[in-house]
Design an enzyme around this catalytic site. Structure first.
Site, mmCIF file in Angstrom:
data_model
loop_
_atom_site.group_PDB
_atom_site.id
_atom_site.type_symbol
_atom_site.label_atom_id
_atom_site.label_comp_id
_atom_site.label_asym_id
_atom_site.label_seq_id
_atom_site.Cartn_x
_atom_site.Cartn_y
_atom_site.Cartn_z
ATOM 1 N N LYS A 228 0.859 -1.184 0.000
ATOM 2 C CA LYS A 228 0.000 0.000 0.000
ATOM 3 C C LYS A 228 0.898 1.238 0.000
ATOM 4 O O LYS A 228 1.478 1.606 1.013
ATOM 5 C CB LYS A 228 -0.918 0.007 1.217
ATOM 6 C CG LYS A 228 -1.937 1.139 1.224
ATOM 7 C CD LYS A 228 -2.862 1.033 2.429
ATOM 8 C CE LYS A 228 -3.918 2.117 2.396
ATOM 9 N NZ LYS A 228 -3.338 3.476 2.446
ATOM 10 N N GLU B 262 -1.842 5.322 -7.449
ATOM 11 C CA GLU B 262 -1.254 6.204 -6.435
ATOM 12 C C GLU B 262 -0.126 7.028 -7.057
ATOM 13 O O GLU B 262 0.737 6.492 -7.756
ATOM 14 C CB GLU B 262 -0.683 5.359 -5.290
ATOM 15 C CG GLU B 262 -0.536 6.083 -3.990
ATOM 16 C CD GLU B 262 -1.830 6.063 -3.160
ATOM 17 O OE1 GLU B 262 -1.811 6.645 -2.064
ATOM 18 O OE2 GLU B 262 -2.827 5.472 -3.620
#
Length: 790
Positions: free
Chosen positions: A126, A184
């Site tokens: 993540k 991201e």
């Protein structure tokens, strides 16, 4: 452009070629052409588009630089909401998640006779950045948007176009007519450090962490600012789609990769919750070594039909979860600041904090580095601060929450007296030398002037002196050193060599055997390699490599002690400041006394006594003259003076008419040279430096040794595995003394690999490349042939 190629055809060919090189450079990390060739192609395209503006297309790489600053960001409605993920903070949370998934899919849960059916999960780190959406229509990037509140984001199309690994046009074929890619935007650790270094150099505000830097960079109204930041994009999913995609999460991401989008290199498929937990632990162990910041791992059910069956809650999918790592940043209160004294006397502020859990560890202290950092942060005692801990790095104060500052907050003042010995504390002075003069400014470090009369400095100096890479005296840990200093048995490193059995035995932690072992270790340390001895002395800014260089280049302790800073700068990687630190250390009366005591008490550094072959006659008259920093006498002028006069004294004795005969030596240079030569102090200093070069054998008139005559000159060696007859650093010294370069990795240019027990990947690569491999016996035999007996 050939005569048969139209501007439109050439522009199209250039766009395709540049896009290919962008993909290789920013996505595959496999550049195929040098930067200069890339710039040539890019500038050719810019020139064509400047002459033919009608040929500019939205996917042209020239459009990455951004347009005019925007007055604000427009809103974007996400047709498919960008939902957040549920979080798992403990192993039980993951077990519960997997149970809910299996129950939602009505899969066998397992019983005494079997484990049931495992769910296949797609796993990836993540990233700690900013979630964005990229919309492609017919393969062209038409919009970029932030996540916002999940339903409405900000239009940042101009800014995402500047991100180098975001394709303006998808590669290959087979992509849907409409494809919304989600991922991201982040800044790597190296990019973050470079960004802050630039900010510090420009006296600008630095960023607190990579995530803030990425978010701030992406939301700049001026796309040119965004373009200057080292932003990267990594995709992890999709939103709106009009067309077909593969049937699994992993399949979709691999398709994205084929279309030129970056996906995580850590992407893995794991079976069941046990596989997920194994992946989480593995990434957690490697977290500090990754090139980017992560705050957890994301697990997604891999099959899309399972995802659709599981569906969503109000704010998050039921088929995905983020297993978070313990927080690496937390808020806490700065209770006080204490000042610690280091080995060189540096006074370092240490924050005493209200204890808080950070990354799974209770933190009550954090570093503030120095008083310049205190001033930069604007921190006061009583402030609420953000502290950060990454891996095994010492926690540090990152930011002040100024709106929470209490009315009774107190400033942090450096003490005027050493908190340990009461000696004066002085701010260091930085001296910048050049062109015949030196300018002094205040440094960031404050130092206690007590030196070894300060117990803190003495203890740290002894601990450094006896450490494994220095004198390697086994059996003297921090507590033992503290006892020796506190009882008055040791007041300098030299006192170690006068310790007796009766003095050591009563100390806490010592018995008969440990006392004898310590005294034996001290005795065995009396003949260190010269480089070890120099490193052990703890000269400021002199690490192991500089110590090795001094020992190899100058060959004897006497030369190193005598060396003038203006001579030391001729050694590679020794700058003026380090040269003056070395010279000042050996010029200090107290340090001279300690070294003399060490020698008198039997410490005998092992030295060659000879100047390193590559340094013999290594200084030319022209180089020497240029380094005198006489205004207007640069390299070319110095070379012409050297050619004309042949010696330093002849140059100094030359009159105005003689100097006028030197080709292209202007009147300003002649005037400055004459003024230098007539300045008695400057002239005598230059002549004394020249004399030392002559004494050392570095002078241009000295006998030149052939560095390439060393038996291993030009060869690169690699040491791997465990060596039993000698430490690897000793083997490295011996190989370097024979002219070899000792590297840390194996390549096709490696001459030989020495492989001891436990050798792994380096040995395998050597065998793969056909590089010569020696075992330790072979190394010892080779050294013996060269007259070296370890």
């Amino acid at each position: 452009m050939t005569q048969h190629t139209t501007p439109a055809e050439r522009a199209l060919a250039l766009r395709e070629e540049i896009a290919q090189h962008n993909h290789r450079y920013y996505v595959l990390d496999e550049p195929a052409i040098p930067d200069a060739e890339y710039d040539r192609l890019f500038n050719e395209l810019k020139a064509i588009e400047a002459q033919h503006p009608d040929l500019i297309t939205p996917d042209s790489p020239t459009q990455r630089v951004g347009g005019a600053p925007a007055g604000g960001f427009g809103e974007v409605q996400h047709e498919v909401p960008m939902l957040s993920l549920g979080n798992a903070f403990a192993e039980q949370d993951m077990l519960d998640f997997d149970r809910r998934v299996r129950e939602g899919l009505d899969l066998p849960a397992g019983d005494l006779f079997g484990g049931g059916e495992d769910v296949e999960y797609c796993c990836e780190p993540k990233l700690d950045g900013l979630a964005v959406s990229l919309l492609y229509e017919n393969g062209l990037l038409v919009r970029g948007a932030t996540r916002g509140d999940g339903s409405t984001g900000e239009d940042i199309s101009s800014n995402v176009r500047t991100i180098r690994n975001v394709p303006l046009k998808l590669r290959g074929e087979g992509w849907p007519a409409v494809l919304e890619v989600r991922g991201e935007v982040f800044i790597s650790k190296a990019g973050f450090e470079a960004l802050n270094e630039t900010a510090r150099a420009n006296d600008s505000k630095t960023f607190a962490n990579p995530r803030n830097a990425a978010a701030g960079s992406l939301r700049q109204l001026d796309p040119a600012i965004t373009a200057s930041r080292p932003l990267e994009f990594c995709c992890y999913g999709f939103g709106r789609v009009e067309g077909d995609l593969p049937a699994t999460q992993e399949g979709i991401l691999q398709a994205f990769k084929g279309w030129g989008l970056t996906i995580s290199r850590e992407l893995k498929i794991k079976q069941g919750v046990a596989g997920c937990l194994e992946y989480y632990r593995d990434i957690g162990e490697r977290r500090a070594a990754l090139d980017y910041e992560i705050d957890g791992v994301v697990f997604k059910v891999n099959r899309l039909d399972y995802q659709r069956e599981l569906g969503f809650r109000a704010r998050e999918p039921r088929w995905a979860i983020a297993h978070k790592f313990p927080a690496s940043e937390e808020l806490t209160e700065l209770l006080d600041v204490e000042f610690q004294v280091g080995r060189t006397g540096a006074i370092t502020p240490v924050a005493r904090l209200k204890p808080v859990q950070v990354a799974g560890v209770t933190v009550s202290n954090a570093t503030l580095h120095n008083m310049d950092e205190v001033a930069r942060l604007g921190v006061m005692i009583g402030d609420t601060v953000i502290i950060r801990r990454a891996g095994d790095v010492i926690p540090q104060v990152m930011q002040v929450v100024s709106e929470r500052r209490p009315a009774d907050a107190r400033p942090i003042d450096v003490p005027s007296e050493c908190p340990v010995c009461g000696s004066a504390v002085e701010r260091t002075q930085l001296t910048k030398r050049g062109k015949g003069r030196a300018t002094t400014s205040e440094g960031a470090v404050y130092r206690c002037v007590g030196r070894l009369t300060c117990a803190a400095q003495l203890k740290q100096s002894i601990i450094h002196f006896v450490s494994r890479r220095a004198m390697d005296i086994d059996g003297l840990g921090e507590k033992s050193v503290e006892q020796l200093v506190d009882t008055g048995l040791v007041g300098s490193p030299a006192d170690l060599y006068q310790l007796t059995y009766d003095q050591v035995l009563p100390l806490e932690g010592f018995a008969d055997l440990s006392t004898r072992n310590l005294l034996t270790a001290i005795a065995d340390s009396r003949t260190p390699a010269l480089a070890r001895f120099i490193y052990a002395l703890g000269i400021p800014d002199v690490g192991e490599e500089t110590a090795k260089l001094l020992a190899r280049a100058l060959g004897s302790l006497a030369r190193i002690r005598e060396a003038l800073p203006q001579v030391l700068v001729y050694l590679p990687d020794v700058g003026a400041e380090v040269a003056y630190e070395i010279h000042n250390f050996f010029a200090d009366e107290h340090n001279q006394q300690v070294i003399d005591q060490l020698l008198a008490r039997g410490v005998a550094p092992q030295e060659t006594g000879e100047l390193g072959a590559e340094f013999a006659a290594s200084v030319s008259l022209a180089e020497f003259l240029a380094r005198l920093d006489i205004p207007h006498i640069a390299k070319t002028g110095a070379e012409r003076l050297a050619d004309k006069f042949g010696s330093l004294r002849a140059i100094f004795d030359a009159d105005w008419l003689d100097l006028k005969q030197v080709e292209r030596l202007n009147e300003k240079a002649i005037k400055e040279l004459r003024a230098f030569a007539l300045n008695e102090q400057a002239r005598e200093q230059a002549l004394s430096i020249e004399q030392q070069l002559r004494d050392f054998g570095m002078h241009w008139e000295s006998e030149r040794a052939q560095a390439d005559s060393l038996p291993l000159s030009g060869q690169t060696w690699v040491l791997t595995g465990t060596l039993e007859a000698m430490p690897r650093d000793v083997a490295k010294v011996h190989l370097e003394s024979l002219g070899a370069k000792v590297a840390g990795s194996v390549s096709a240019k490696t001459h030989c690999v020495v492989a001891g027990p436990g050798a792994g990947s380096k040995l395998a690569k050597a065998e793969q490349l056909g590089v010569q491999v020696l075992d330790e016996a072979g190394l010892l035999s080779m050294l013996a042939e060269q007259g070296i007996t370890p």
